[in-house]
Design a protein around this motif. Structure first.
Motif, mmCIF file in Angstrom:
data_model
loop_
_atom_site.group_PDB
_atom_site.id
_atom_site.type_symbol
_atom_site.label_atom_id
_atom_site.label_comp_id
_atom_site.label_asym_id
_atom_site.label_seq_id
_atom_site.Cartn_x
_atom_site.Cartn_y
_atom_site.Cartn_z
ATOM 1 N N PRO A 158 95.809 103.293 -32.064
ATOM 2 C CA PRO A 158 96.775 104.397 -32.149
ATOM 3 C C PRO A 158 97.460 104.638 -30.793
ATOM 4 C CG PRO A 158 94.695 105.011 -33.173
ATOM 5 C CD PRO A 158 94.468 103.681 -32.523
ATOM 6 N N ILE A 159 96.700 104.592 -29.695
ATOM 7 C CA ILE A 159 97.297 104.676 -28.360
ATOM 8 C C ILE A 159 97.216 103.283 -27.763
ATOM 9 C CG2 ILE A 159 97.093 105.683 -26.044
ATOM 10 C CD1 ILE A 159 95.967 108.200 -27.446
ATOM 11 N N PRO A 196 95.130 101.675 -18.810
ATOM 12 C CA PRO A 196 95.559 101.958 -17.429
ATOM 13 C C PRO A 196 95.331 100.814 -16.433
ATOM 14 C CG PRO A 196 93.467 103.009 -17.860
ATOM 15 C CD PRO A 196 93.822 102.262 -19.106
ATOM 16 N N THR A 197 94.989 99.629 -16.912
ATOM 17 C CA THR A 197 94.488 98.553 -16.048
ATOM 18 C C THR A 197 95.366 98.217 -14.841
ATOM 19 O OG1 THR A 197 93.812 97.676 -18.176
ATOM 20 C CG2 THR A 197 93.299 96.342 -16.265
ATOM 21 N N ASP A 207 84.720 98.251 -25.733
ATOM 22 C CA ASP A 207 84.727 97.550 -24.448
ATOM 23 C C ASP A 207 85.533 98.361 -23.445
ATOM 24 O OD1 ASP A 207 84.306 95.025 -22.830
ATOM 25 O OD2 ASP A 207 86.445 95.345 -22.650
ATOM 26 N N PHE A 235 89.297 97.446 -19.771
ATOM 27 C CA PHE A 235 90.683 97.735 -19.384
ATOM 28 C C PHE A 235 90.848 99.149 -18.827
ATOM 29 C CE2 PHE A 235 91.434 94.592 -23.001
ATOM 30 C CZ PHE A 235 91.406 93.512 -22.132
ATOM 31 N N HIS A 236 89.813 99.965 -18.948
ATOM 32 C CA HIS A 236 89.892 101.343 -18.448
ATOM 33 C C HIS A 236 89.062 101.549 -17.187
ATOM 34 C CE1 HIS A 236 91.972 102.958 -22.032
ATOM 35 N NE2 HIS A 236 91.413 101.915 -22.590
ATOM 36 N N THR A 262 84.718 92.066 -26.845
ATOM 37 C CA THR A 262 85.450 92.557 -28.015
ATOM 38 C C THR A 262 85.168 94.039 -28.286
ATOM 39 O OG1 THR A 262 83.649 91.724 -29.349
ATOM 40 C CG2 THR A 262 85.630 90.394 -29.287
ATOM 41 N N THR A 263 86.179 94.690 -28.820
ATOM 42 C CA THR A 263 86.045 96.057 -29.318
ATOM 43 C C THR A 263 86.077 95.976 -30.837
ATOM 44 O OG1 THR A 263 87.058 97.074 -27.390
ATOM 45 C CG2 THR A 263 87.225 98.295 -29.442
ATOM 46 N N ARG A 287 82.440 106.757 -18.050
ATOM 47 C CA ARG A 287 83.757 107.393 -17.846
ATOM 48 C C ARG A 287 84.862 106.530 -18.462
ATOM 49 N NH1 ARG A 287 88.493 106.692 -16.515
ATOM 50 N NH2 ARG A 287 87.839 104.961 -15.237
ATOM 51 N N ILE A 292 89.104 107.601 -26.365
ATOM 52 C CA ILE A 292 90.175 108.564 -26.641
ATOM 53 C C ILE A 292 91.448 107.842 -27.123
ATOM 54 C CG2 ILE A 292 91.538 110.479 -25.641
ATOM 55 C CD1 ILE A 292 88.496 111.067 -25.840
ATOM 56 N N SER A 293 91.602 106.547 -26.758
ATOM 57 C CA SER A 293 92.797 105.825 -27.256
ATOM 58 C C SER A 293 92.755 105.606 -28.753
ATOM 59 C CB SER A 293 93.001 104.463 -26.603
ATOM 60 O OG SER A 293 92.215 104.237 -25.551
ATOM 61 N N PHE A 294 91.620 105.842 -29.371
ATOM 62 C CA PHE A 294 91.531 105.670 -30.830
ATOM 63 C C PHE A 294 91.718 106.991 -31.575
ATOM 64 C CE2 PHE A 294 89.480 101.967 -29.154
ATOM 65 C CZ PHE A 294 89.831 100.965 -30.038
#
Lengths: 310, 181
Positions: free
Chosen positions: A37-38, A42-43, B67, B70-71, B86-87, B112, B119-121
């Protein structure tokens, strides 16, 4: 395993098989990200990327920009038509001036083959070749390989037809390097005038009959006739080309088997491929476009990962 | 390298069983809830915890893996090259009560970034954290677990290693404390 052997993505020729596999497996992770969805992560938030397009582009440019924005990079866009290039500035001067503004990565499309390779010798930033003349277009080959793998699984031993204007196509050359490294078999098809002499030395077969070539393959990558790069006539007319080499519904249906149809775009409908084939269920042309963003995110991520240690 | 057993197979099983009952106490029938393992090692533990819960309750519990690569906040900063796993999140997070699961809670930075990825989901109604091992002296962020297996008071260069019977070259579940001689 997770590292690329190179700091730049200049061409598929410079990549190892492991590099290609690393990019493709990372792209699968990013395909999941762009379906959330988002869709933004931020990579690359501390990285600035300049997109330098010295030649026209729609798909590649939008795809790169979207990939960069999904990774939270800062992006500056530059096109030669509205720049000081018109005033006679050299390529190196233009790029050095942009890099003086603290840019970390350069994505460049240029009409001269080897332009990004020349830049790589003179500047520190990571360079991604987004197409250099008739030479290479590495991210297109990677997204083509990714799309084929999605459809067919591992490409070792798979039969790939590349049909059309092989001579003027950077997509063809990058595809040949990429697919050969992944173990696929390749046949080229097109008018003899548009197939470069000696290209068999890259490990490909040549077939001049499109029907035989289609019957042989698992997947057909149909290329556009690049009229803008042709200064002499290589075939009598577009109509004759369409009749002799065009992929149409009749030719696909007479195969009695399922093949995958691909096209890197832009399509000249009715010339190399007819609308009923391009829009059919065999076609994965729009999947290629979606995968392009994921593959470019992977390339940017892996090169940025590499960046700081060098 | 000196290796000492922190939790042997029996003790580890008792600890995990206790954690399961704590979860059953608080989550009831696990409706509108999901258990999410943090890749890579937390996901292995979460799978184990999930199957144990299923045996105890005999109800299906929504399960995923996330995963956080990327954050992360150490991209391009450490010596390690980050590698994404994988996610797997084939359910909606919006409005759900989420239990994040990791094996070792160390600096808090992984959790964190996992929360950021989560939260992106969508917007969960509540997020809780379960950790098998808490290395509380090494925290770099204000993050604490809601459900804890065991706390160890060690600082670097001591390492804690959790091994599962499904790992390569491992025959039983065990938690080690490793120290350079």
């Amino acid at each position: 395993m997770s590292q690329l052997s190179t700091k730049h993505l200049l061409g598929i020729k410079q990549l190892t098989e492991q590099d290609i596999r690393t990019i493709l497996s990372t792209a699968a992770k990013f395909k999941e990200v762009i379906n959330r969805p988002i869709k933004k992560v931020p990579t690359l938030r501390d990285i600035t990327i300049a997109n330098l397009f010295f030649e026209n582009s729609t798909r590649t440019r939008v795809s790169f920009e979207l990939a960069q924005k999904r990774l939270s990079a800062d992006v500056i866009n530059f096109s030669s038509s509205s720049s000081s290039v018109k005033k006679g500035e050299t390529l190196l001067d233009t790029v050095n001036n942009i890099l003086a503004m603290k840019v970390d990565m350069v994505v460049m499309r240029h009409p001269s083959p080897g332009a990004p390779h020349f830049l790589a010798k003179h500047i520190d930033a990571n360079i991604i070749n987004a197409g250099d003349g008739t030479h290479e277009h590495p991210t297109q080959a990677l997204l083509d390989a990714f799309s084929m793998q999605e459809k067919l699984g591992d490409l070792a031993g798979k039969k790939v037809l590349i049909a059309g204007d092989i001579m003027h196509s950077r997509v063809a050359l990058s595809n040949i390097f990429c697919l050969r490294k992944l173990g696929a078999e390749i046949t080229l098809c097109g008018p003899p005038t548009l197939i470069p002499q000696g290209i068999e030395s890259l490990g490909v077969r040549i077939e001049y009959n499109i029907e035989k070539a289609l019957a042989w393959c698992d997947v057909a990558n149909i290329l556009r006739i690049q009229l803008e790069r042709q200064n002499t006539k290589y075939f009598p007319s577009l109509r004759e080309y369409a009749l002799t080499f065009g992929v149409n519904k009749k030719r696909v249906e007479s195969l009695h088997k399922e093949i995958v149809i691909m096209h890197p775009g832009p399509i000249n409908r009715g010339v190399e491929i007819t609308s009923d084939v391009a829009d059919s269920k065999h076609s994965i042309i729009l999947d290629q476009v979606e995968n392009g963003v994921a593959v470019r995110m992977a390339a940017l991520f892996l090169l940025a990962n590499k960046g700081i240690e060098n | 390298m000196e290796a000492r057993v922190l939790l042997d197979t029996d003790l580890l099983d008792i600890t995990i069983t206790r954690l399961c009952y704590e979860l059953i106490e608080n989550y009831g029938d696990f409706s509108n809830s999901a258990i999410i393992g943090v890749q890579p090692r937390g996901a292995v533990f979460a799978e184990y915890l999930h199957s144990k819960l299923k045996t105890l309750t005999n109800i299906p519990i929504t399960f995923g893996k996330i995963d956080p690569t990327f954050h992360r906040d150490d991209f391009r900063r450490g010596d390690d090259i980050l590698q994404a796993k994988t996610t797997e999140m084939d359910f909606a997070v919006e409005g759900k009560k989420i239990l994040l699961v990791d094996d070792v809670l160390f600096t808090g930075r992984t959790i964190r970034s996992a929360m950021d990825a989560l939260i992106s989901f969508g917007r969960p109604s509540k997020v809780e954290l379960l950790a098998l091992i808490d290395r509380r002296f090494n925290r770099e962020l204000p993050i604490q677990a809601d459900y804890l297996g065991i706390t160890v008071d060690t600082v670097e260069p001591v390492k804690v290693k959790v091994e599962w019977e499904n790992d390569a070259d491992v025959t039983k579940n065990i938690v080690w404390i490793l120290k350079d001689k």
